[in-house]
Enzyme design. Structure first.
Site, PDB file in Angstrom:
ATOM      1  N   ASP A 141       0.813  -1.224   0.000  1.00  0.00           N
ATOM      2  CA  ASP A 141       0.000   0.000   0.000  1.00  0.00           C
ATOM      3  C   ASP A 141       0.844   1.270   0.000  1.00  0.00           C
ATOM      4  OD1 ASP A 141      -2.161  -1.648   0.059  1.00  0.00           O
ATOM      5  OD2 ASP A 141      -2.862  -1.085   2.047  1.00  0.00           O
ATOM      6  N   MET A 184      -5.893  -3.089  -4.992  1.00  0.00           N
ATOM      7  CA  MET A 184      -5.782  -3.091  -3.539  1.00  0.00           C
ATOM      8  C   MET A 184      -5.386  -1.680  -3.076  1.00  0.00           C
ATOM      9  SD  MET A 184      -4.271  -6.898  -2.715  1.00  0.00           S
ATOM     10  CE  MET A 184      -5.355  -7.345  -1.349  1.00  0.00           C
ATOM     11  N   ARG A 186      -6.045  -0.078   0.968  1.00  0.00           N
ATOM     12  CA  ARG A 186      -7.185   0.079   1.865  1.00  0.00           C
ATOM     13  C   ARG A 186      -7.548   1.536   2.061  1.00  0.00           C
ATOM     14  NH1 ARG A 186      -5.864  -3.412   6.834  1.00  0.00           N
ATOM     15  NH2 ARG A 186      -4.520  -1.636   7.242  1.00  0.00           N
ATOM     16  N   GLU A 241      -9.924  -0.390  -3.984  1.00  0.00           N
ATOM     17  CA  GLU A 241     -10.862  -1.119  -3.124  1.00  0.00           C
ATOM     18  C   GLU A 241     -11.312  -0.274  -1.936  1.00  0.00           C
ATOM     19  OE1 GLU A 241      -8.757  -4.517  -1.487  1.00  0.00           O
ATOM     20  OE2 GLU A 241      -7.384  -3.253  -0.354  1.00  0.00           O
TER      21      GLU A 241
END
Lengths: 394, 394
Positions: A141, A184, A186, A241
């Site tokens: 991330d 991906m 978060r 996402e």
């Protein structure tokens, strides 16, 4: 500073794997074997939960083949976890460390793991137990604070960029006009933004990129998609996402009592599939979604050599920090310099734990559906050699 | 048989792309350029719809760089379509052929494209228009009849097998116990079954494989998943996008008026995401799904050399068939022989059009959730060199 540590070294891995998380383990382990000063080198099975259960393996007893193989193996070779320790758990951790004479602890992980390492360090200090606890950064991330970049991101970003280029080439040749690619990430849009590197020409994919740093308006999304299809006949939209509505609610949430981990982080829902459904129903345009998901963090074919070098170096530097009797710090990467080996420094875990580095506002286009040139300039070297280029007939 | 054809050659691509669909174009085109007998070599833009609109490009005017680049380019380089011709359309096609003096027609595609090629051939015969129409097999689904295998399948199967191995390595190292991987394959389970090649040990992924050849019972699925999690602590279940209930309804359908093409084929819904939601709600187990989707048919990093050789050879053989004044036939691959160049024969399009070759019952395990050894023996050589192998700590 001494160059020796008595007692045992323990290494653990936490949070989601990356293609190079085991390269950091390799770096730390080979450095530790070279130092030759530890009574034993242990690995905790399944992260900090393995510490609680004294579930250890002997890393200094692994064959050289297995150790070398770590650099080309996805997943977390030690096993990982998503477990938030309570106060009693922290005491238990320290008891286990005492009982096993563990004097050095390397935790390879992201925000949550850095928080855990930080608290273990604090408790050891309070209880006057000599422990050298060092965090090793890891996350696809790219959202850890106080470091230029996070090992794992470059390879996962390469995956996103190459895959969106691939998928774009496919969609452009077909009459299904709308394709949504879910990435991906978060809370941070680094991975979604990396899709911008897929573009080969002004009309090429991706046409729209939605980052969690900007509130997501489903109505605006549908209008954006429709406008691109009207202009070009097709569209590839990349959606993180983690996108959230204006009121901070997820655009589409997983349901079910088990979908949150003990940190309270909910497993993101399949927002790409949800939005493809809305496009089909509300725009009446044929639409599909792709969610490579775990493929993107476990594909060794997309490993970026620079990312892998970073991952190994942060592992080595963490062990060096232990040998220098440091504790409560994370290894941080200094800005990338072309052609130079990765260089690192130590930053206090207290500055890292539980903070998130999101994409800065000036790196997001005013439209809210793209990233800016400085974003691309930052990410491009991290993904490694140029992406595959494709032929187009004249 | 003459070695010459007067008039023009037209090549088109239909249906979903594969990683090697352009290699077939390359094979046919280079063979045609070598033959040197055509007045022109045309490509139809977006399949048969490009014929209707006389949207052609000159393939014999492309640079050698562009032609060579076809072998490493995903998507359909000419553009593709999913359009079912009506009777008036067929007359229009023949009119366009007449007007442009198109005397040879190669259609690179799957079942629907073979049907189209067949009908064009029939109409030309009825109207005494000399035309050599040959089908070139192409589908990642591997469901064309009368051929040992379909170009595109080997590479897509390699993608599925490698990705499930990658994802399995990731899931095994984490406490999210349930992962569902959705594969392509509308009516046939060849791709889903290829996931079996991912397994590295008795407990390794995939644990469950659901093919569209067997009715899908959601209750049984949930029980299967639960049993594996209870035994191993984790599970990777591979589900074909095309699975259907006992009553032949899709397990989970895309909604929206645009989700069907003109052949009446509905775009499959996100069945993996749907089932992951049910696992979370009904089994109360943390669950996620992956849908690499188009990534799996556009990733050039997973191209199988054998598949690519097949694709080139069927293109060359199709052109040879034209030069031999054949028509109404598809190039078919003879069974694979290790080390030998791919060999082909011609089969009547009438035997191929609109039939589907599904996985034979004896290649599906009695459990209905796995494939048998002969299935694996058939698929293994087609995916190319051994998959990446990963280290496991002792």
């Amino acid at each position: 500073m001494s160059g020796r540590v008595t007692g045992k070294l323990l290494i653990a891995q936490g949070g989601g794997p990356t293609p190079v998380i085991n390269t950091s383990l390799y770096g730390a382990l080979t450095q530790a074997l070279g130092a030759g000063c530890f009574d034993a080198i242990l690995g905790a099975r399944f992260g900090i939960t393995g510490v609680l259960h004294e579930s250890f393996i002997r890393l200094d007893a692994q064959s050289s083949d297995r150790i070398a193989g770590l650099r080309r193996t996805p997943g977390a070779a030690l096993g990982s976890c998503r477990y938030k320790l309570g106060n009693a758990d922290y005491s238990k951790v320290l008891d286990v460390f005492r009982k096993n004479d563990i004097r050095a602890f390397l935790y390879i992980g992201g925000n949550d793991s850095m928080d855990t390492a930080h608290r273990v360090h604090q408790l050891a200090q309070r209880e006057h137990y000599e422990l050298f606890a060092i965090g090793v950064p890891k996350t696809i991330d790219n959202d850890l604070a106080c470091t230029d970049r996070c090992p794992g991101f470059g390879s996962a970003a390469r995956y996103v960029a190459q895959s969106v280029r691939d998928v774009g080439t496919d969609v452009r040749s077909l009459p299904t006009p709308v394709c949504i690619v879910e990435t991906m990430g978060r809370n941070a849009g680094w991975l979604a933004g990396a899709a911008a590197l897929a573009r080969t020409d002004a009309d090429g994919a991706p046409h729209l990129i939605y980052l969690p740093e900007r509130p997501f308006g489903p109505g605006k999304f549908l209008a954006d998609v429709d406008a691109v299809v009207k202009r070009l006949g097709w569209v590839v939209a990349v959606v993180s996402e983690g996108v959230r509505l204006e009121n901070s609610e997820p655009v589409y949430a997983s349901t079910g009592p088990t979908q949150a981990d003990s940190f309270g982080h909910t497993l993101p829902g399949d927002v790409g599939a949800y939005l493809a459904g809305r496009v089909a129903r509300e725009l009446e345009r044929r639409s599909r979604s792709e969610k490579p998901g775990l493929c993107g963090r476990s594909s060794m074919l997309h490993v970026s050599p620079i990312d892998q070098a970073d991952a190994e170096q942060v592992g080595r530097a963490a062990l060096d920090a232990v040998l220098a009797h440091k504790s409560g710090a994370m290894v941080s990467l200094l800005p990338y310099e072309p052609g130079a080996a990765p260089s690192t420094r130590l930053v206090p875990l207290t500055d890292v734990a539980n903070t998130e580095r999101r994409v800065p506002p000036e790196w997001i286009a005013p439209s809210g559906t793209d990233v800016t040139q400085p974003f691309c300039d930052y990410v491009r070297p991290l993904i490694g050699p140029p992406l595959a280029e494709y032929a187009r007939l004249a």
